[in-house]
Design an enzyme around this catalytic site. Structure first.
Site, PDB file in Angstrom:
ATOM      1  N   ARG A   1       0.404  10.385   0.216  1.00  0.00           N
ATOM      2  CA  ARG A   1       0.720  11.477   1.149  1.00  0.00           C
ATOM      3  C   ARG A   1       1.935  12.280   0.722  1.00  0.00           C
ATOM      4  NH1 ARG A   1       0.331   8.239   6.920  1.00  0.00           N
ATOM      5  NH2 ARG A   1      -1.546   7.051   6.441  1.00  0.00           N
TER       6      ARG A   1
ATOM      7  N   LYS B   1     -11.146  -2.137   6.430  1.00  0.00           N
ATOM      8  CA  LYS B   1      -9.979  -1.723   7.218  1.00  0.00           C
ATOM      9  C   LYS B   1     -10.474  -1.180   8.562  1.00  0.00           C
ATOM     10  CE  LYS B   1      -7.425   2.243   6.526  1.00  0.00           C
ATOM     11  NZ  LYS B   1      -6.315   3.117   6.078  1.00  0.00           N
TER      12      LYS B   1
ATOM     13  N   THR C   1      -4.751   6.033   1.377  1.00  0.00           N
ATOM     14  CA  THR C   1      -5.205   7.394   1.654  1.00  0.00           C
ATOM     15  C   THR C   1      -6.047   7.944   0.499  1.00  0.00           C
ATOM     16  OG1 THR C   1      -2.998   7.627   2.663  1.00  0.00           O
ATOM     17  CG2 THR C   1      -4.483   9.484   2.866  1.00  0.00           C
TER      18      THR C   1
ATOM     19  N   GLU D   1       0.848  -1.198   0.000  1.00  0.00           N
ATOM     20  CA  GLU D   1       0.000   0.000   0.000  1.00  0.00           C
ATOM     21  C   GLU D   1       0.879   1.243   0.000  1.00  0.00           C
ATOM     22  OE1 GLU D   1      -2.781   2.618   3.005  1.00  0.00           O
ATOM     23  OE2 GLU D   1      -2.653   0.459   3.385  1.00  0.00           O
TER      24      GLU D   1
END
Length: 210
Positions: free
Chosen positions: A48, A131, A71, A44
Site C-alpha cells: 500500500r 483469509k 494486498t 505481512e
C-alpha cells in the site's frame, strides 16, 4: 493435495501475523527484527506504500523471519512481490488471474474470502487455508464459527478489525490457525523507532493462544 499446505505451515508459526504498512524502508529491517524477537516470525507487508517492495527486500534478510506480501491484487503485484523476496502472498479476495499468477511464480497464497460461497469456490481449486476478510465487518467470530460448521475442512486467518480485545474470540475457534493484526506495530511507535516497545507488543501477541 492442498495447494495451501505451505501457507498453513507459515500461518501456524504464531497466533498473530503482523499486518504492516511500511512508509520508510529504512526502518523495515529493525521493525522485522523486533517482531521476530517478540515471537512473531510471519510478517505481512502490505503493498500500500511506495516503500513496500523495498521493505520486503530488507525484511527478507532477517534471520528467523518469513516475510510475505499483502494486498496482492494483480499478477504484476505477484511478480513484483516474488522478485522482492516475498515467501508468501496475501490477497483481500481471489480472482482466477491472481491465483494463476501465484501458482506460476510458486508463491504460496492466503486468499481472502467473506462468504461460504467464496470459500467453497476456493476449496474446489485446492485452497483450504483462507483469509477471512474483513473479519469484523463480515460478522466477526460468530460468523466465522457459523461458516466453519458446514465447512470443517477449511481453516482461516481472520483479518480486519482484529484487536487485543477480540483476538482470543477468533483464536479459540477450531477453524482458526492464526489472525492478522496491525496493533503490534503502531504507526507512532514505528516512526519513533520504539523497537523495544514493539517487541513487547509482539511477545504479548505471541502468547494469545497459551
Amino acid at each position: 493435495m492442498s495447494k495451501t499446505q505451505r501457507t498453513r505451515e507459515i500461518c501456524g508459526l504464531a497466533p498473530i501475523v503482523p499486518v504492516l504498512v511500511v512508509d520508510d524502508a529504512a526502518q523495515a529491517r529493525l521493525l522485522a527484527e523486533a517482531l521476530v524477537a517478540g515471537g512473531l516470525p510471519a510478517l505481512e507487508v502490505t503493498l500500500r506504500t511506495p516503500a513496500a517492495l523495498d521493505a520486503i527486500r530488507a525484511m527478507a534478510q532477517v534471520p528467523g523471519g518469513v516475510v510475505g506480501a499483502g494486498t496482492l491484487v494483480t499478477p504484476e503485484d505477484v511478480r513484483a512481490a516474488k522478485e522482492a523476496g516475498a515467501q508468501f502472498g496475501v490477497s483481500p479476495g481471489a480472482t482466477d488471474m491472481l491465483i494463476a499468477a501465484c501458482e506460476a511464480e510458486g508463491l504460496p497464497l492466503l486468499p481472502g474470502v467473506a462468504t461460504a460461497s467464496e470459500a467453497m469456490g476456493l476449496l474446489e481449486k485446492g485452497y483450504d487455508m483462507l483469509k477471512f476478510f474483513p473479519a469484523e465487518a463480515s460478522g466477526g467470530a460468530p460468523a466465522l464459527k457459523a461458516i466453519g460448521a458446514p465447512l470443517p475442512q477449511i481453516t482461516f486467518c481472520p483479518t480486519g478489525g482484529v484487536s487485543p480485545a477480540n483476538a482470543r474470540d477468533y483464536l479459540s475457534l477450531s477453524n482458526v490457525v492464526c489472525a492478522g493484526g496491525s496493533w503490534v506495530a503502531p504507526k507512532q511507535m514505528v516512526q519513533d523507532g520504539d523497537w523495544a516497545g514493539i517487541e513487547t507488543l509482539a511477545r504479548e501477541a505471541s502468547k494469545l493462544m497459551d
